[in-house]
Enzyme design. Structure first.
Site, mmCIF file in Angstrom:
data_model
loop_
_atom_site.group_PDB
_atom_site.id
_atom_site.type_symbol
_atom_site.label_atom_id
_atom_site.label_comp_id
_atom_site.label_asym_id
_atom_site.label_seq_id
_atom_site.Cartn_x
_atom_site.Cartn_y
_atom_site.Cartn_z
ATOM 1 N N LEU A 246 4.279 -1.900 -4.316
ATOM 2 C CA LEU A 246 4.318 -0.944 -5.432
ATOM 3 C C LEU A 246 4.188 -1.680 -6.768
ATOM 4 O O LEU A 246 3.490 -1.234 -7.681
ATOM 5 C CB LEU A 246 5.628 -0.144 -5.394
ATOM 6 N N MET A 247 4.865 -2.832 -6.870
ATOM 7 C CA MET A 247 4.837 -3.590 -8.128
ATOM 8 C C MET A 247 3.450 -4.172 -8.393
ATOM 9 O O MET A 247 3.010 -4.264 -9.540
ATOM 10 C CB MET A 247 5.858 -4.732 -8.087
ATOM 11 N N ASP B 82 3.934 -0.970 -19.327
ATOM 12 C CA ASP B 82 4.632 -1.140 -20.609
ATOM 13 C C ASP B 82 3.736 -1.895 -21.595
ATOM 14 O O ASP B 82 3.634 -3.121 -21.548
ATOM 15 C CB ASP B 82 5.940 -1.915 -20.372
ATOM 16 N N SER C 274 5.300 -0.567 -31.105
ATOM 17 C CA SER C 274 5.680 -1.988 -31.267
ATOM 18 C C SER C 274 4.936 -2.771 -30.178
ATOM 19 O O SER C 274 5.542 -3.376 -29.286
ATOM 20 C CB SER C 274 7.184 -2.173 -31.089
ATOM 21 N N LYS D 24 2.814 -4.969 -27.524
ATOM 22 C CA LYS D 24 2.953 -6.350 -27.046
ATOM 23 C C LYS D 24 1.671 -7.134 -27.309
ATOM 24 O O LYS D 24 0.600 -6.538 -27.379
ATOM 25 C CB LYS D 24 3.167 -6.335 -25.518
ATOM 26 N N ARG E 292 2.316 -4.111 -15.361
ATOM 27 C CA ARG E 292 2.187 -3.121 -14.279
ATOM 28 C C ARG E 292 3.414 -3.203 -13.360
ATOM 29 O O ARG E 292 3.679 -2.299 -12.575
ATOM 30 C CB ARG E 292 0.905 -3.350 -13.484
ATOM 31 N N GLU F 80 12.042 0.013 -24.362
ATOM 32 C CA GLU F 80 11.960 1.378 -23.816
ATOM 33 C C GLU F 80 12.743 1.554 -22.520
ATOM 34 O O GLU F 80 13.156 2.665 -22.192
ATOM 35 C CB GLU F 80 10.487 1.759 -23.590
ATOM 36 N N ARG G 130 15.738 0.661 -21.644
ATOM 37 C CA ARG G 130 17.100 1.146 -21.862
ATOM 38 C C ARG G 130 17.104 2.630 -22.241
ATOM 39 O O ARG G 130 18.065 3.353 -21.964
ATOM 40 C CB ARG G 130 17.811 0.281 -22.915
HETATM 41 N N1 BES Z 1 9.442 -4.732 -19.861
HETATM 42 C C1 BES Z 1 9.949 -5.537 -20.879
HETATM 43 C C2 BES Z 1 10.754 -6.739 -20.380
HETATM 44 C C3 BES Z 1 10.037 -7.735 -19.508
HETATM 45 C C4 BES Z 1 9.619 -8.936 -20.032
HETATM 46 C C5 BES Z 1 9.843 -7.488 -18.174
HETATM 47 C C6 BES Z 1 8.999 -9.855 -19.236
HETATM 48 C C7 BES Z 1 9.224 -8.422 -17.372
HETATM 49 C C8 BES Z 1 8.797 -9.608 -17.894
HETATM 50 C C9 BES Z 1 10.852 -4.725 -21.795
HETATM 51 O O1 BES Z 1 10.563 -3.385 -21.888
HETATM 52 C C10 BES Z 1 10.716 -5.320 -23.157
HETATM 53 O O2 BES Z 1 9.643 -5.325 -23.660
HETATM 54 N N2 BES Z 1 11.814 -5.820 -23.717
HETATM 55 C C11 BES Z 1 11.804 -6.424 -24.999
HETATM 56 C C12 BES Z 1 13.054 -5.994 -25.740
HETATM 57 C C13 BES Z 1 13.068 -6.373 -27.185
HETATM 58 C C14 BES Z 1 12.017 -5.601 -27.927
HETATM 59 C C15 BES Z 1 14.429 -6.110 -27.745
HETATM 60 C C16 BES Z 1 11.789 -7.944 -24.814
HETATM 61 O O3 BES Z 1 12.419 -8.430 -23.871
HETATM 62 O O4 BES Z 1 11.120 -8.615 -25.581
HETATM 63 ZN ZN ZN Z 2 9.603 -2.547 -20.201
HETATM 64 ZN ZN ZN Z 3 9.053 -2.943 -23.335
#
Ligand code: BES
Ligand code: ZN
Ligand code: ZN
Length: 530
Positions: free
Chosen positions: A216-217, A296, A301, A303, A312, A375, A377
């Site tokens: 799935l991942m 994601d 904001s 990435k 994914r 997102e 949380r």
């Molecule tokens: N999905 C990400 C976290 C993540 C990072 C998962 C690397 C797998 C591998 C999560 O939604 C995220 O982007 N978190 C941010 C939080 C920050 C904006 C406070 C992060 O960790 O940078």
């Molecule tokens: Zn995420």
């Molecule tokens: Zn995120």
């Protein structure tokens, strides 16, 4: 040239998801098998590490096989001076009429067990790694029917083989896919074949759960949308569990404003999955919650684009919940589990949530969304609140929540935040058995202060600075939980395997599915938690 292009186009066209899911249905373990195939038989035997250059320290099965072969195996192994070291193998051919290859794999020192500093059962881990290496080498040689030595721990041996043989190549041309391999336990010299078969089946089922999580991942996000995730889970679990697929209107009626604030940036509709497994009835079931962000991007904001494809796997928590339920139900554990999986994409668009927006969660708390990339949380906040309505005896959530947990622990262990010493001890015990480790992290008020200092709302969805990012994320979730037995597993660091775990190939890891299954198994034995 033109013909090959036509062929390729027609293949790509066929790759819709119902086709993929239909094929997936046929899979047992890691592949499906054609009945017309010619099988080449091979045998894996275990030996212990031994300094002696004139004797071999065989496992029980290997010793009996060597005796049957008039000591040919030991003779051949002793023809070279260097004794086998842990993790090393020797392949012998034409030593037995029944097997085209006999592969001898070294499973480490005899009697190795729990290692306190490593918090792992070294004996079991060595077996997993040794048999994994063995079956992969035999597959390379074209062997497709392999009997494997139980190596003194049948369950670990089965786990190692079944995890190693997993590959996600459904989307590749037939000729590029890994060949099918049938594996079984070498029970022929055992006193108690039945219990050995039982243990082997348990190990295979544990691996099967993790392999579902991995699949799935690994699936690309264009094929695994929230809707498709729900479809596959239904197909995989429907005969053993009740699966309810809730839509956006339902989430609105439940006032899940936090979850919906993430989903609103995408044209893909969100789904909230509710799954129930009733191995027995309880008024206080175990609750599992999994982050199901099928992609994601970070939202507004956004990435950086490098490495974004890995996002994914941001539904890893959801996948591990599904994988755990598959195994728990196949093992028919006497336990009552309810699972809650919020699924959506996090996309930037004209309708996406903007930094500074304020949203309201199901429990009425208001949240200032200062970073739309935090997102996970937000969707978990509502899922955790909802799970509390079922009077659970414990709540365990899993989420690829923060990059910060990867900075802290890497792929060494999943970070665990819990308000219960007892739950921590149980989970840790489970992880020693599975070899898929956990490490406890703090839930101090220190971190809560960082997210409650908020200009416009009750809570801010980020902690203000990057310091302690995994801890402020956990502190945020804590605001949505009243249960006294809550465990939050931040699994972002263990999301993918780049060679750290010898018996998992490179790619999405499905960790810590087996630890959670073992944990549920432990809990099923506790009368007050059934
Ligand atoms: N999905 C990400 C976290 C993540 C990072 C998962 C690397 C797998 C591998 C999560 O939604 C995220 O982007 N978190 C941010 C939080 C920050 C904006 C406070 C992060 O960790 O940078
Ligand atoms: Zn995420
Ligand atoms: Zn995120």
């Amino acid at each position: 040239m033109a013909a090959s292009i036509v062929k390729r186009v027609s293949r790509v066209k066929k790759l819709n998801v119902s086709h993929i899911s239909a094929r997936y249905k046929l899979l047992t373990g890691s592949r499906h098998f054609s009945t017309s195939k010619q099988w080449n038989n091979a045998l894996v035997l275990g030996v212990y590490e031994n300094e002696s250059t004139d004797s071999i320290d065989f496992t029980g099965t290997a010793r009996k096989f060597d005796e049957k072969a008039d000591g040919k195996i030991s003779q051949l192994l002793l023809t070279v001076k260097k004794p086998l070291k842990c993790g090393k193998t020797r392949t012998l051919h034409a030593v037995d009429p029944e097997f085209s290859s006999v592969l001898v794999t070294c499973i480490g020192k005899r009697g190795e067990g729990y290692d306190e500093l490593e918090t792992v059962d070294k004996g079991r881990e060595s077996i997993r790694a040794a048999v994994a290496k063995a079956v992969l080498q035999l597959r390379e040689l074209g062997e497709n029917e392999i009997e494997v030595d139980s190596c003194g721990d049948t369950e670990a041996s089965a786990e190692g083989c079944h995890l190693a043989l997993f590959s996600y190549d459904d989307l590749k041309a037939e000729k590029s896919r890994k060949p099918a391999v049938r594996i079984s336990c070498a029970t022929r010299y055992s006193q108690d074949k039945n219990s050995m078969e039982k243990e082997w089946r348990k190990g295979a089922i544990l691996a099967e759960g993790q392999n579902l999580s991995r699949r799935l991942m690994e699936m690309p996000a264009n094929l695994l949308t929230p809707t498709k995730f729900a479809e596959i889970v239904k197909e995989q679990l429907a005969d053993k569990c009740e699966v309810l697929v809730r839509d956006k209107d339902w989430a609105e009626s439940m006032k899940m404003g936090s979850f919906l604030s993430v989903a609103r940036g995408s044209v893909e509709p969100p789904v909230f999955l509710e799954i129930e497994y009733k191995g027995r009835h309880s008024d206080s079931p175990l609750a599992l919650v999994g982050k199901g962000v099928t992609f994601d991007t970070g939202g507004i904001s956004i990435k950086p684009s490098q490495g974004m494809d890995a996002m994914r796997g941001d539904m890893g928590g959801a996948a591990c919940v599904a994988g755990s339920l598959l195994s728990v139900s196949k093992l028919q554990l006497p336990v009552h589990v309810k699972a809650f999986i919020p699924l959506c994409e996090n996309m930037p668009s004209g309708s996406a949530t903007k930094p500074g927006d304020v949203v309201t969660a199901m429990n009425g708390k208001t949240i200032q969304v200062d970073n739309t990339d935090a997102e996970g949380r937000l969707i978990l906040a509502d899922a955790l609140c909802y799970s509390e309505q079922f009077n659970p005896s414990l709540i365990l959530d899993m989420a690829t929540l923060t990059g910060a947990i990867d900075v802290a622990l890497g792929a060494g262990a999943a970070g665990v935040f819990t308000n219960s010493e007892n739950m921590w001890n149980k989970l840790q015990k489970a992880s020693v058995r599975s070899g898929d480790r956990v490490w406890r992290m703090p839930l101090f008020n220190h971190y809560t202060k960082k997210i409650t200092e908020c200009q416009l709302a009750d809570l801010n969805n980020i902690g203000g600075s990057r310091s302690g990012g995994a801890c402020t994320a956990a502190a945020f979730l804590k605001e949505f939980v009243n249960n006294k037995n809550w465990l939050h597993l931040d699994i972002a660091g263990v999301m993918s395997n780049s060679g750290d775990v010898a018996y998992l190939g490179k790619g999405m890891s499905g960790r810590p599915t087996r630890t959670v299954i073992e944990f549920i198994n432990l809990m099923s034995k506790e009368t007050n938690n059934r």
